[in-house]
Write a protein that holds these residues in place. Structure first.
Motif, PDB file in Angstrom:
ATOM      1  N   ASP A 188      12.942 -30.626 -68.797  1.00  0.00           N
ATOM      2  CA  ASP A 188      12.590 -29.694 -69.858  1.00  0.00           C
ATOM      3  C   ASP A 188      12.947 -30.330 -71.204  1.00  0.00           C
ATOM      4  O   ASP A 188      14.117 -30.552 -71.497  1.00  0.00           O
ATOM      5  CB  ASP A 188      13.361 -28.382 -69.659  1.00  0.00           C
ATOM      6  CG  ASP A 188      13.131 -27.392 -70.770  1.00  0.00           C
ATOM      7  OD1 ASP A 188      12.142 -27.524 -71.521  1.00  0.00           O
ATOM      8  OD2 ASP A 188      13.958 -26.468 -70.901  1.00  0.00           O
ATOM      9  N   HIS A 189      11.939 -30.643 -71.995  1.00  0.00           N
ATOM     10  CA  HIS A 189      12.158 -31.349 -73.259  1.00  0.00           C
ATOM     11  C   HIS A 189      13.019 -30.541 -74.227  1.00  0.00           C
ATOM     12  O   HIS A 189      13.871 -31.104 -74.913  1.00  0.00           O
ATOM     13  CB  HIS A 189      10.838 -31.727 -73.907  1.00  0.00           C
ATOM     14  CG  HIS A 189      10.073 -32.726 -73.102  1.00  0.00           C
ATOM     15  ND1 HIS A 189       8.753 -32.998 -73.339  1.00  0.00           N
ATOM     16  CD2 HIS A 189      10.428 -33.522 -72.066  1.00  0.00           C
ATOM     17  CE1 HIS A 189       8.328 -33.906 -72.486  1.00  0.00           C
ATOM     18  NE2 HIS A 189       9.317 -34.227 -71.696  1.00  0.00           N
ATOM     19  N   GLU A 190      12.795 -29.240 -74.290  1.00  0.00           N
ATOM     20  CA  GLU A 190      13.589 -28.405 -75.204  1.00  0.00           C
ATOM     21  C   GLU A 190      15.061 -28.421 -74.806  1.00  0.00           C
ATOM     22  O   GLU A 190      15.942 -28.491 -75.655  1.00  0.00           O
ATOM     23  CB  GLU A 190      13.053 -26.970 -75.228  1.00  0.00           C
ATOM     24  CG  GLU A 190      11.689 -26.841 -75.863  1.00  0.00           C
ATOM     25  CD  GLU A 190      11.653 -27.308 -77.312  1.00  0.00           C
ATOM     26  OE1 GLU A 190      12.597 -27.036 -78.074  1.00  0.00           O
ATOM     27  OE2 GLU A 190      10.661 -27.977 -77.675  1.00  0.00           O
ATOM     28  N   GLN A 191      15.326 -28.362 -73.521  1.00  0.00           N
ATOM     29  CA  GLN A 191      16.706 -28.406 -73.045  1.00  0.00           C
ATOM     30  C   GLN A 191      17.350 -29.757 -73.360  1.00  0.00           C
ATOM     31  O   GLN A 191      18.494 -29.821 -73.787  1.00  0.00           O
ATOM     32  CB  GLN A 191      16.757 -28.134 -71.539  1.00  0.00           C
ATOM     33  CG  GLN A 191      18.166 -28.088 -70.994  1.00  0.00           C
ATOM     34  CD  GLN A 191      18.193 -27.848 -69.489  1.00  0.00           C
ATOM     35  OE1 GLN A 191      17.171 -27.812 -68.826  1.00  0.00           O
ATOM     36  NE2 GLN A 191      19.381 -27.686 -68.955  1.00  0.00           N
TER      37      GLN A 191
ATOM     38  N   VAL B 245      16.516 -31.840 -75.813  1.00  0.00           N
ATOM     39  CA  VAL B 245      16.744 -31.905 -77.261  1.00  0.00           C
ATOM     40  C   VAL B 245      17.982 -31.088 -77.629  1.00  0.00           C
ATOM     41  O   VAL B 245      18.811 -31.534 -78.428  1.00  0.00           O
ATOM     42  CB  VAL B 245      15.502 -31.431 -78.043  1.00  0.00           C
ATOM     43  CG1 VAL B 245      15.809 -31.257 -79.525  1.00  0.00           C
ATOM     44  CG2 VAL B 245      14.352 -32.407 -77.853  1.00  0.00           C
ATOM     45  N   ASP B 246      18.123 -29.909 -77.040  1.00  0.00           N
ATOM     46  CA  ASP B 246      19.302 -29.084 -77.335  1.00  0.00           C
ATOM     47  C   ASP B 246      20.593 -29.777 -76.899  1.00  0.00           C
ATOM     48  O   ASP B 246      21.591 -29.750 -77.613  1.00  0.00           O
ATOM     49  CB  ASP B 246      19.192 -27.712 -76.656  1.00  0.00           C
ATOM     50  CG  ASP B 246      20.310 -26.797 -77.095  1.00  0.00           C
ATOM     51  OD1 ASP B 246      20.478 -26.601 -78.319  1.00  0.00           O
ATOM     52  OD2 ASP B 246      21.038 -26.289 -76.210  1.00  0.00           O
ATOM     53  N   GLN B 247      20.573 -30.423 -75.743  1.00  0.00           N
ATOM     54  CA  GLN B 247      21.767 -31.138 -75.279  1.00  0.00           C
ATOM     55  C   GLN B 247      22.107 -32.317 -76.191  1.00  0.00           C
ATOM     56  O   GLN B 247      23.275 -32.545 -76.514  1.00  0.00           O
ATOM     57  CB  GLN B 247      21.559 -31.624 -73.839  1.00  0.00           C
ATOM     58  CG  GLN B 247      21.558 -30.498 -72.831  1.00  0.00           C
ATOM     59  CD  GLN B 247      21.130 -30.957 -71.446  1.00  0.00           C
ATOM     60  OE1 GLN B 247      20.507 -31.997 -71.279  1.00  0.00           O
ATOM     61  NE2 GLN B 247      21.469 -30.154 -70.443  1.00  0.00           N
TER      62      GLN B 247
ATOM     63  N   ARG C 263      21.272 -32.517 -79.342  1.00  0.00           N
ATOM     64  CA  ARG C 263      21.747 -31.892 -80.589  1.00  0.00           C
ATOM     65  C   ARG C 263      23.213 -31.529 -80.483  1.00  0.00           C
ATOM     66  O   ARG C 263      24.017 -31.805 -81.385  1.00  0.00           O
ATOM     67  CB  ARG C 263      20.910 -30.648 -80.904  1.00  0.00           C
ATOM     68  CG  ARG C 263      21.322 -29.944 -82.171  1.00  0.00           C
ATOM     69  CD  ARG C 263      20.431 -28.686 -82.387  1.00  0.00           C
ATOM     70  NE  ARG C 263      21.108 -27.735 -83.182  1.00  0.00           N
ATOM     71  CZ  ARG C 263      22.015 -26.855 -82.740  1.00  0.00           C
ATOM     72  NH1 ARG C 263      22.320 -26.793 -81.467  1.00  0.00           N
ATOM     73  NH2 ARG C 263      22.610 -26.017 -83.547  1.00  0.00           N
ATOM     74  N   GLN C 264      23.596 -30.918 -79.375  1.00  0.00           N
ATOM     75  CA  GLN C 264      25.004 -30.547 -79.170  1.00  0.00           C
ATOM     76  C   GLN C 264      25.900 -31.787 -79.154  1.00  0.00           C
ATOM     77  O   GLN C 264      26.993 -31.793 -79.703  1.00  0.00           O
ATOM     78  CB  GLN C 264      25.167 -29.755 -77.868  1.00  0.00           C
ATOM     79  CG  GLN C 264      24.528 -28.379 -77.902  1.00  0.00           C
ATOM     80  CD  GLN C 264      25.089 -27.498 -79.003  1.00  0.00           C
ATOM     81  OE1 GLN C 264      26.281 -27.504 -79.278  1.00  0.00           O
ATOM     82  NE2 GLN C 264      24.219 -26.759 -79.665  1.00  0.00           N
TER      83      GLN C 264
END
Length: 150
Positions: free
Chosen positions: A125-128, A130-132, A134-135
């Protein structure tokens, strides 16, 4: 959390991904006389017209002198306007010029193309992802700027 012998590889791979992503961005931005260090300001200034230079510095997590240098280059290229605030003469407000606004859609498109190429074969999942990342980046910022909030 215990570390293993492979944990240090994350630094290596993030560095390599960053380096080659910047190379791809530099190549695509060349017709605009921009590079990977400068395009981000055009995106932020489109989203936040009349942004102060201090606020832009806080959005980038970069050294103020780097932001000032990039902003001055963008002013010289005719993409950004820098005006002294009417309410506070010590503050400079930044905005895109008509020329800067015209290239904004191109910048968004080529940035997306670079991201799509980077993520094309990822089976996650690309959004997941990117969020990881980012974190992870925000944690790195927090670790190196004690006492500041991100």
């Amino acid at each position: 959390m215990a570390t293993t012998g492979n944990d240090s590889d994350i630094v290596k791979w993030l560095s390599i991904a960053n380096r080659y992503t910047r190379i791809a961005l530099d190549r695509r931005l060349q017709p605009y006389r921009l590079n990977a260090s400068m395009y981000y300001y055009i995106l932020r200034l489109h989203e936040h017209p009349r942004l102060t230079q201090d606020k832009l510095i806080s959005l980038t997590y970069l050294n103020p002198s780097n932001v000032t240098r990039a902003v001055n280059q963008l002013v010289n290229l005719g993409y950004v306007r820098k005006r002294q605030s009417k309410s506070d003469r010590r503050v400079y407000e930044l905005s895109l010029t008509k020329r800067g606004e015209r290239i904004y859609p191109d910048i968004v498109k080529l940035r997306q193309e670079v991201a799509d190429n980077l993520l094309a074969d990822m089976a996650t999942d690309h959004e997941q992802l990117v969020d990881q990342i980012r974190q992870l980046a925000l944690k790195a910022v927090a670790n190196e700027t004690p006492g500041e909030t991100t």
